[in-house]
Write a protein that holds these residues in place. Structure first.
Motif, short mmCIF file in Angstrom:
data_model
loop_
_atom_site.label_atom_id
_atom_site.label_comp_id
_atom_site.label_asym_id
_atom_site.label_seq_id
_atom_site.Cartn_x
_atom_site.Cartn_y
_atom_site.Cartn_z
N ALA A 496 17.65 26.86 -68.07
CA ALA A 496 18.67 26.94 -69.12
C ALA A 496 20.05 26.62 -68.54
O ALA A 496 20.30 26.78 -67.34
N ASP A 497 20.93 26.15 -69.43
CA ASP A 497 22.27 25.74 -68.99
C ASP A 497 23.05 26.86 -68.32
O ASP A 497 23.87 26.62 -67.44
N ASP A 498 22.80 28.10 -68.73
CA ASP A 498 23.58 29.21 -68.19
C ASP A 498 23.02 29.79 -66.91
O ASP A 498 23.52 30.79 -66.39
N VAL A 499 21.96 29.20 -66.36
CA VAL A 499 21.38 29.67 -65.09
C VAL A 499 22.10 28.99 -63.94
O VAL A 499 22.08 27.76 -63.83
N PRO A 500 22.76 29.74 -63.05
CA PRO A 500 23.46 29.12 -61.92
C PRO A 500 22.49 28.45 -60.94
O PRO A 500 21.39 28.96 -60.69
N ALA A 501 22.92 27.31 -60.41
CA ALA A 501 22.10 26.63 -59.42
C ALA A 501 21.89 27.49 -58.18
O ALA A 501 20.85 27.41 -57.52
N ALA A 502 22.88 28.34 -57.87
CA ALA A 502 22.74 29.21 -56.70
C ALA A 502 21.61 30.20 -56.88
O ALA A 502 20.91 30.55 -55.91
N SER A 503 21.39 30.68 -58.12
CA SER A 503 20.29 31.62 -58.36
C SER A 503 18.94 30.94 -58.16
O SER A 503 18.00 31.52 -57.62
N VAL A 504 18.83 29.68 -58.61
CA VAL A 504 17.59 28.93 -58.41
C VAL A 504 17.35 28.70 -56.92
O VAL A 504 16.23 28.85 -56.42
N GLU A 505 18.41 28.35 -56.20
CA GLU A 505 18.27 28.12 -54.75
C GLU A 505 17.83 29.39 -54.04
O GLU A 505 16.95 29.34 -53.16
N ALA A 506 18.42 30.54 -54.42
CA ALA A 506 18.02 31.80 -53.79
C ALA A 506 16.55 32.11 -54.06
O ALA A 506 15.84 32.59 -53.16
N ALA A 507 16.09 31.83 -55.27
CA ALA A 507 14.68 32.06 -55.58
C ALA A 507 13.77 31.15 -54.78
O ALA A 507 12.70 31.57 -54.31
N LEU A 508 14.15 29.89 -54.63
CA LEU A 508 13.35 28.95 -53.82
C LEU A 508 13.25 29.43 -52.38
O LEU A 508 12.18 29.37 -51.75
N ARG A 509 14.37 29.89 -51.84
CA ARG A 509 14.35 30.37 -50.45
C ARG A 509 13.43 31.59 -50.31
O ARG A 509 12.69 31.72 -49.32
N GLU A 510 13.50 32.48 -51.28
CA GLU A 510 12.68 33.68 -51.21
C GLU A 510 11.19 33.35 -51.29
O GLU A 510 10.36 33.94 -50.58
N GLY A 511 10.83 32.39 -52.13
CA GLY A 511 9.42 32.07 -52.30
C GLY A 511 8.86 31.17 -51.23
O GLY A 511 7.64 31.21 -50.95
N ALA A 512 9.70 30.34 -50.58
CA ALA A 512 9.18 29.36 -49.62
C ALA A 512 8.72 30.00 -48.32
O ALA A 512 7.86 29.45 -47.62
N GLY A 513 9.28 31.13 -47.95
CA GLY A 513 8.85 31.79 -46.73
C GLY A 513 9.56 31.28 -45.49
O GLY A 513 10.53 30.52 -45.55
N GLU A 514 9.02 31.64 -44.32
CA GLU A 514 9.71 31.39 -43.04
C GLU A 514 9.65 29.94 -42.61
O GLU A 514 10.39 29.52 -41.72
N LEU A 515 8.77 29.11 -43.21
CA LEU A 515 8.69 27.71 -42.82
C LEU A 515 9.85 26.89 -43.38
O LEU A 515 10.12 25.78 -42.91
N LEU A 516 10.55 27.40 -44.37
CA LEU A 516 11.65 26.65 -44.99
C LEU A 516 12.82 26.55 -44.02
O LEU A 516 13.32 27.53 -43.52
N GLU A 517 13.28 25.32 -43.79
CA GLU A 517 14.42 25.09 -42.90
C GLU A 517 15.72 24.92 -43.68
O GLU A 517 16.77 25.42 -43.26
N SER A 518 15.68 24.23 -44.82
CA SER A 518 16.89 24.02 -45.61
C SER A 518 16.54 23.69 -47.04
O SER A 518 15.44 23.21 -47.34
N VAL A 519 17.50 23.99 -47.93
CA VAL A 519 17.40 23.64 -49.35
C VAL A 519 18.72 22.98 -49.73
O VAL A 519 19.79 23.51 -49.43
N ARG A 520 18.63 21.83 -50.43
CA ARG A 520 19.86 21.13 -50.84
C ARG A 520 19.71 20.62 -52.25
O ARG A 520 18.73 19.94 -52.59
N LEU A 521 20.69 20.96 -53.11
CA LEU A 521 20.73 20.43 -54.47
C LEU A 521 21.31 19.01 -54.42
O LEU A 521 22.43 18.82 -53.97
N PHE A 522 20.52 18.03 -54.85
CA PHE A 522 21.01 16.66 -54.75
C PHE A 522 21.16 15.96 -56.10
O PHE A 522 21.65 14.83 -56.17
#
Length: 575
Positions: A496-522
């Protein structure tokens, strides 16, 4: 001083000749004896300049049976003024307290030649001589006769003796000043000096030097006449083990980082007025409207200490834009003043160390003064040229600048949508540190830009630097690098338009686990391929293990887990 009449001109002439202010009354206008007293609150006096003044209990006044006839030592009253018809004159030569004269003149905004001299201190021993000189000139050039009656009240205070070590001036200045030279120097300015040869001098200042009151004054007088230019320049030896404190080093890191991302430092006056806060569009209940008012402000338009750095920064940016600068990016790191309890600070004695309770009371009366960082930018973030079109500043540039500073301190800031003045409600971000809001950044409201004379779409940010420094990492460990290959996964999520991109990024980091090195909105996309009221956010995910090459499918499983977690927390759906 304008010429008026012989009598007035004579009193002015004697004041210039002797330094002693003299006042003359028209004797025929006086009613009864002259009395000096304190005024009563609310009493009024019309002074010689034709201004009616309301007096207070701190004013010294001269009265007769008709009431107040003069403001003692500052200016006479209109009712007893000497005029062209004056034939009988009463000459007054009085010594007034310098501090009282200064406060009276400042309180009533009166500047006169007599007031200037009285407030700086005048020789109290020449009152009679000055009055006699006035009488002498009036009888000589005015053809008058002098009445033999003289009224004298009080006497000049006895001069105070100052005890000072004979070698004090030599020790303070680091010069070889012989005792004999010290004695002759003090005698040259009118002092009486005794005790030569004993190592301690008794110095009695002359009555025309009320500024000489303690050993420091006599020492300065000797060094001044010996010559400041003869004092050698000696650099103090720096003690070992000293240097910048942790806070000082971190503050310098903040300034270097802000400059590195393209901002220029400015210094603004820390004063603000209601007009500035109105221009920011602050609501009536905003905490930033509660300011500490100065008792003696430099300007009536800005009588309070500022609670935000933005007014000064926005004025500086507008001034640069007005001088032809198309693109401006400024920052300021300075304290703001947040009023506390409002209790008056106690006046502590100077003859002893304050007790713990006194020191605590003094500290408790001080307002909180946290260090803030303010940023403002307008114009182009990236200049146009042969390489292509430029890019105007956007709200994200203000957020990026603050996050760059936080990153330099080793602090992680999270970003949430907010609606706070003076920012545009739909383009404002709250900056959070461990769940606590420490600042805001974004695009300024169009009305704020118009109020300060800035171009539309200008951006700004303000953050509590003390909070960042408190959580900062002074010496960060070096980053770890893996020699194993990276696995790249890109995902596009519809939210939804009112969902901050930072909240989505935080959720991706939480779900990806320890193998995740970086996340970038492009990429951010809104259009026909996305439902109304929604947007598509594309993220680049990079996975890597520190000790091995990832097996087939590991990166894909980590990606799917990240997408699933984003769906649970933000309602994201993969495109």
């Amino acid at each position: 001083m304008r010429p008026i009449s012989l009598a007035v001109d004579v009193t002015n002439y004697v004041m210039l000749e002797t330094g002693r202010p003299i006042h003359g009354y028209d004797l025929d206008k006086l009613q009864g004896p002259i009395v000096v007293r304190r005024a009563r609150d609310g009493e009024r006096l019309t002074t010689l300049d034709g201004t009616e003044r309301t007096l207070t209990g701190e004013d010294l006044v001269v009265t007769d049976d008709s009431g107040i006839i003069g403001l003692g030592g500052v200016m006479g009253g209109e009712t007893t003024e000497m005029s062209e018809t004056t034939t009988r004159i009463l000459v007054e030569s009085a010594h007034w307290d310098a501090v009282a004269m200064f406060r009276t003149g400042k309180r009533h905004r009166i500047t006169s030649e007599a007031g200037r001299r009285n407030e700086r201190g005048v020789d109290p021993t020449i009152c009679a001589a000055a009055a006699d000189r006035v009488v002498e000139l009036l009888t000589t050039y005015g053809g008058g006769t002098a009445d033999p009656g003289v009224t004298e009240v009080g006497a000049a205070p006895a001069p105070a003796s100052i005890r000072v070590a004979a070698d004090r001036a030599a020790r303070v200045a680091g010069l070889d000043i012989a005792e004999e030279r010290v004695v002759k120097t003090l005698q040259a300015v009118g002092c009486t000096v005794t005790g030569a040869g004993t190592g301690t001098l008794e110095v009695v200042p002359p009555p025309w030097r009320p500024d000489l009151t303690d050993p420091q004054d006599t020492t300065e007088e000797v060094i001044r006449l010996v010559g400041y230019d003869t004092i050698p320049s000696v650099l103090p030896a720096a003690p070992a083990g000293r240097g910048l404190t942790r806070e000082q080093q971190l503050r310098r890191r903040i300034g270097r980082t802000a400059a590195a991302v393209g901002y220029v430092e400015v210094v603004s006056f820390p004063f603000v007025g209601e007009a500035d806060l109105d221009a920011l569009g602050l609501p009536a209940d905003d905490a930033r409207r509660t300011t500490l008012r100065l008792s003696n402000p430099l300007s009536s338009e800005a009588p309070s200490m500022t609670t935000t750095l933005l007014p000064g920064l926005l004025r500086s940016a507008a001034r640069n834009v007005g001088h032809g600068s198309g693109s401006v990016a400024l920052f300021e790191a300075a304290t703001v003043t947040l009023p506390g309890s409002g209790e008056a600070a106690p006046i502590l004695p100077v003859d002893r160390r304050p007790t713990e309770a006194e020191f605590a009371a003094l500290t408790g009366a001080l307002p909180d003064q946290p260090l803030h960082l303010g940023l403002v930018a307008t114009g182009e973030a990236e200049a146009a040229g042969w390489w292509g079109a430029g890019r105007p500043v956007a709200w994200s540039d203000a957020v990026h600048a603050v996050r760059s500073v936080a990153d330099a301190l080793g602090v992680d800031l999270t970003v949430e949508a907010a609606a706070v003045a003076p920012w545009h409600p739909g383009r404002c971000a709250a900056l959070l540190l461990e769940g606590r809001v420490v600042g805001h950044a974004g695009e300024l409201h169009p009305r704020v830009c118009a109020a300060f004379g800035l171009p539309a779409r200008s951006v700004a940010a303000e953050v509590d630097v003390d909070a960042l420094i408190g959580a900062a990492v002074h010496l960060r460990p070096a980053p770890l690098f893996s020699a194993y290959p990276v696995a790249k996964e890109d995902v596009a999520l519809v939210v939804a338009d009112d969902v901050p991109a930072a909240s989505v990024e935080a959720a991706l980091r939480e779900g990806a686990g320890e193998l995740l090195e970086s996340v970038r909105l492009f990429d951010v996309y809104t259009g026909d391929q996305v439902a109304g009221g929604h947007k598509s956010l594309a993220y680049a995910l990079r996975f890597r293990a520190a000790d091995r090459t990832l097996a087939e499918g590991e990166a894909a499983r980590a990606r799917d887990a990240a997408v699933a977690r984003a769906g649970e927390l933000t309602g994201a759906v993969q495109r």
